[in-house]
Structures are given as C-alpha cells and as structure tokens.
Scaffold this active site. Sequence first.
Site, PDB file in Angstrom:
ATOM      1  N   SER A  52       0.830  -1.208   0.000  1.00  0.00           N
ATOM      2  CA  SER A  52       0.000   0.000   0.000  1.00  0.00           C
ATOM      3  C   SER A  52       0.860   1.251   0.000  1.00  0.00           C
ATOM      4  O   SER A  52       1.977   1.263   0.543  1.00  0.00           O
ATOM      5  CB  SER A  52      -0.892  -0.014   1.244  1.00  0.00           C
ATOM      6  OG  SER A  52      -1.491   1.245   1.457  1.00  0.00           O
ATOM      7  N   TYR A  61      -2.552  -0.819  10.846  1.00  0.00           N
ATOM      8  CA  TYR A  61      -2.746  -1.341   9.487  1.00  0.00           C
ATOM      9  C   TYR A  61      -1.553  -0.965   8.605  1.00  0.00           C
ATOM     10  O   TYR A  61      -0.949  -1.819   7.945  1.00  0.00           O
ATOM     11  CB  TYR A  61      -4.038  -0.810   8.861  1.00  0.00           C
ATOM     12  CG  TYR A  61      -4.058  -0.987   7.359  1.00  0.00           C
ATOM     13  CD1 TYR A  61      -4.257  -2.237   6.796  1.00  0.00           C
ATOM     14  CD2 TYR A  61      -3.824   0.097   6.498  1.00  0.00           C
ATOM     15  CE1 TYR A  61      -4.233  -2.418   5.416  1.00  0.00           C
ATOM     16  CE2 TYR A  61      -3.793  -0.082   5.127  1.00  0.00           C
ATOM     17  CZ  TYR A  61      -4.001  -1.330   4.591  1.00  0.00           C
ATOM     18  OH  TYR A  61      -3.955  -1.500   3.231  1.00  0.00           O
ATOM     19  N   LYS A  82       1.727  -3.300   6.695  1.00  0.00           N
ATOM     20  CA  LYS A  82       2.204  -3.279   5.307  1.00  0.00           C
ATOM     21  C   LYS A  82       3.712  -3.044   5.273  1.00  0.00           C
ATOM     22  O   LYS A  82       4.439  -3.684   4.502  1.00  0.00           O
ATOM     23  CB  LYS A  82       1.458  -2.215   4.495  1.00  0.00           C
ATOM     24  CG  LYS A  82      -0.012  -2.537   4.270  1.00  0.00           C
ATOM     25  CD  LYS A  82      -0.200  -3.873   3.571  1.00  0.00           C
ATOM     26  CE  LYS A  82      -1.657  -4.212   3.324  1.00  0.00           C
ATOM     27  NZ  LYS A  82      -1.836  -5.566   2.764  1.00  0.00           N
TER      28      LYS A  82
END
Length: 338
Positions: free
Chosen positions: A125, A150, A154
């Site tokens: 991302s 989150y 990544k």
Amino acid sequence: MKILVTGGLGFIGSHTVVELQNQGFEVIIIDDCSNSTEKVLDGIVAITGKLPLFEKLDLKNRDKVEDFFKKHDDIEGVIHFAASKAVGESVEKPLLYYENNIGTLVYILKELSQKAKSSFIFSSSCTVYGQADVMPITEDAPVKTAESPYGNTKQMGEEIISDTCKVTPSLNAIALRYFNPMGAHPSVEIGELPTGVPQNLVPFITQTGVGMREQLSVFGDDYPTSDGTAVRDYIYVVDLAKAHVIALKRLLENKNDSNYEVFNVGTGTGSSVLEVIKSFEKVSGKKLNYKIMNRRAGDITSAYADTTKANNVLGWKSEYTLDQAMKSAWDWEQKIRK
C-alpha cells in the site's frame, strides 16, 4: 500453471482471479469469508465461464496452512491479498491486525521457502510512504513511520518478505504498493462490497447517491491543495488486477532483476475529494448531498504515484479514466441495490 490467490473473494482479489482465469491460469482461492461472501464465485463464473477451486480456510491456523500446501504441492505462484484493512479498526484492535496480517504472511512464506522455486506477489500500500515529501511519489521515497497498525503491517510485511528473499534464493517476490482502488468489473458481476459503513470514499459516494447514506462527510477543505480538499490517486480495480498478473508473469518467466522488487501501482494523477464528487455527479446525473467537516486526525494532504517504474519495467499502465472508473462503480451500486 496453478496459482493461489489468498483473499480471492475480496474486492481486488476477485478481479485478479478473473484476469488470471482469462489468461489461462488455474486458480485456487483461499478466503475465510470474514469480509466477503461465497456468492462472489457466481460473478467470477459469469464472467470467465470457469469456477476456481475454493477452500474456506483461516490462514491464522498454521496447521491448516501446512496441510493445504501439502495437498497442493504443485502451486507455482501466490498472490497474497488476505488481510484486515480498516485503518480505524486497526487502531482499536492492533493485536487482531498484527496476528491476521503478519502471522498469516509468515506461515505462507514458511511454506514457499521450502519449495524449489516459488513466486510471490504481495498486496502492499501507498500508506508506507505516509505524507511523502515530494509529489508524485517514487518507489525511492522514504518509508515513514506508520500512522496506524494497518499501515505498520504493510511496512512490516515488506520487511519480512525482503529479509526472507535475502536468505532464500528460490523465493522471488514483488510488492505492489497501490494507491486508491475503485470501480467494478465492466460486466457488473463483481465489485466492491463493503461490510457496514464503507471505509473508502467511492463506495460511500455511491451509497449516498443511491440513498443508503443520508450525507457524505468531506473531512477538511483547508488543505494546501487546488480546492482545499485532500488529494489521492484513484486507480480502476481492473487496471490494478492486470498489474498483479503482469507482475506474476515477470517472476514466472524469470524476468525480474532481483528476487525482491517493489512497484507503485496508480494512475500518476491526483484527484481531490471534490473532484471525485464532481466525477460522480457527471456520470450519474445526480447532485450529491455532502457536507464539509473538520479534518480527521491522521489524514494526509496528498498522495499520488510516480508510475514510471511500473510503466517502463513492468510494461503496465493504467487505462481507465476517473470518470470511466466512477461509472463502473455507480453501475455496480445500482445493480446490487435492486
């Protein structure tokens, strides 16, 4: 060739399954259906005429992951989408995100590391860049401290893959850092199906347009941008799905320059929130009910990709415009609400 797609019933995963099957790959899907539904298989069959093999499996169960790879020892590539992805929820439930996004990645890499040759595509991302210092963002931009668990998963995921590749010559991996996926397949057989209140702008817009939501909140109109609203790079989901197949083929055909590579996947164009709203109003012919609110904590001003590397090295380029992608999202929203 047999390809495993984890999270293959999800938004990006299902579109990637379609592109893989359209190009003759044999696909196996793993999904625990925590944020998806088996009905997506019907849409995949309607588009491709082929039913992929599906196993409902929780990748957090290491024993079941081991059993799966023993049973399917002829898998030649893995595209790994399965992960929890709501930024706000990750702040409230960090351990859930670390277990689900990191633990499952480790289990899969352990299995692949034992194979004579394996190819791995990771769903990363643009959140790894945070608020980048320079626009557009190249792959050489520094990775900033994550704003959420989150985003951290990544970053950590990329580090884990990179470290594993350094000591595992048989493992070849590509991390695709994508920006803001949107839209639905042109057939409107599959599309974005958020559970509960949408976390992403476009499904909130279309749900407001169709009457499911009373009003769209625009968070902040005082950013240093052309119209004061935040800017993002919105990429059509089918364009994004095709990037995964091209990246996979690069590894399968031994065209990669090293056994760990990173590519941005976006359009290279930034669009403000108000520009996205105008796009919806243009393709739908409807005025959207929205209200300007205060900024949200953690939101960055601007993020859009420099796609030169993906264009030149991968030979991939986005094809759909914002309006075309928005039209597909609106067609999908109207279909599923009938």
